[in-house]
Design a protein around this motif. Structure first.
Motif, PDB file in Angstrom:
ATOM      1  N   ALA A  34      67.183   2.779  45.835  1.00  0.00           N
ATOM      2  CA  ALA A  34      66.510   1.758  46.647  1.00  0.00           C
ATOM      3  C   ALA A  34      67.386   1.321  47.824  1.00  0.00           C
ATOM      4  O   ALA A  34      66.870   0.944  48.877  1.00  0.00           O
ATOM      5  N   ASP A  35      68.710   1.387  47.666  1.00  0.00           N
ATOM      6  CA  ASP A  35      69.616   1.017  48.755  1.00  0.00           C
ATOM      7  C   ASP A  35      69.517   1.989  49.930  1.00  0.00           C
ATOM      8  O   ASP A  35      69.900   1.661  51.042  1.00  0.00           O
ATOM      9  N   LEU A  36      69.016   3.192  49.684  1.00  0.00           N
ATOM     10  CA  LEU A  36      68.908   4.217  50.730  1.00  0.00           C
ATOM     11  C   LEU A  36      67.515   4.269  51.351  1.00  0.00           C
ATOM     12  O   LEU A  36      67.258   5.108  52.199  1.00  0.00           O
ATOM     13  N   GLU A  37      66.641   3.381  50.938  1.00  0.00           N
ATOM     14  CA  GLU A  37      65.249   3.426  51.381  1.00  0.00           C
ATOM     15  C   GLU A  37      65.105   3.451  52.907  1.00  0.00           C
ATOM     16  O   GLU A  37      64.206   4.089  53.439  1.00  0.00           O
ATOM     17  N   VAL A  67      64.056   9.508  57.778  1.00  0.00           N
ATOM     18  CA  VAL A  67      64.819  10.123  58.870  1.00  0.00           C
ATOM     19  C   VAL A  67      64.714  11.642  58.734  1.00  0.00           C
ATOM     20  O   VAL A  67      65.077  12.205  57.697  1.00  0.00           O
ATOM     21  N   PRO A  68      64.190  12.319  59.756  1.00  0.00           N
ATOM     22  CA  PRO A  68      64.059  13.779  59.666  1.00  0.00           C
ATOM     23  C   PRO A  68      65.424  14.467  59.795  1.00  0.00           C
ATOM     24  O   PRO A  68      66.276  14.039  60.572  1.00  0.00           O
TER      25      PRO A  68
END
Length: 95
Positions: free
Chosen positions: A18-21, A26-27
């Motif tokens: 969830a911290d990387l949501e 990001v492509p």
């Protein structure tokens, strides 16, 4: 006094998915390199359908997986429901 910007409750420094949501959308460019070869332009221009190009890898040898031109893993080619895919067998640690 500096505020603690670490959002985890126990202060352990561990992060969850969830911290990387914020970066999930990001492509990135994923490249799988089966092998490489060098040839003169004249030979390249003579290629036609069915031409076999010899690469610098052997059958069964690990392939390189790049994300944005950075080697991140090695893997193997797999066949899934009639389509080629890649399974990662080794993650390359940044160094």
């Amino acid at each position: 006094m500096l505020a603690d910007i670490d959002n985890d409750e126990e202060g352990s420094g561990e992060k969850s998915a969830a911290d990387l949501e914020a970066v999930f959308d990001v492509p990135v460019r994923l490249s799988v390199v089966l092998g490489r070869t060098r040839m003169p332009v004249a030979k390249l221009l003579k290629m036609d359908i069915g031409t076999v190009v010899e690469l610098d890898r052997q059958v069964g040898e690990a392939i390189d997986i790049y994300v944005n031109d950075r080697l991140v893993a090695r893997g193997e080619i797999v066949l899934v429901e009639g389509r080629l895919g890649v399974t990662m067998t080794e993650i390359i640690k940044a160094g």
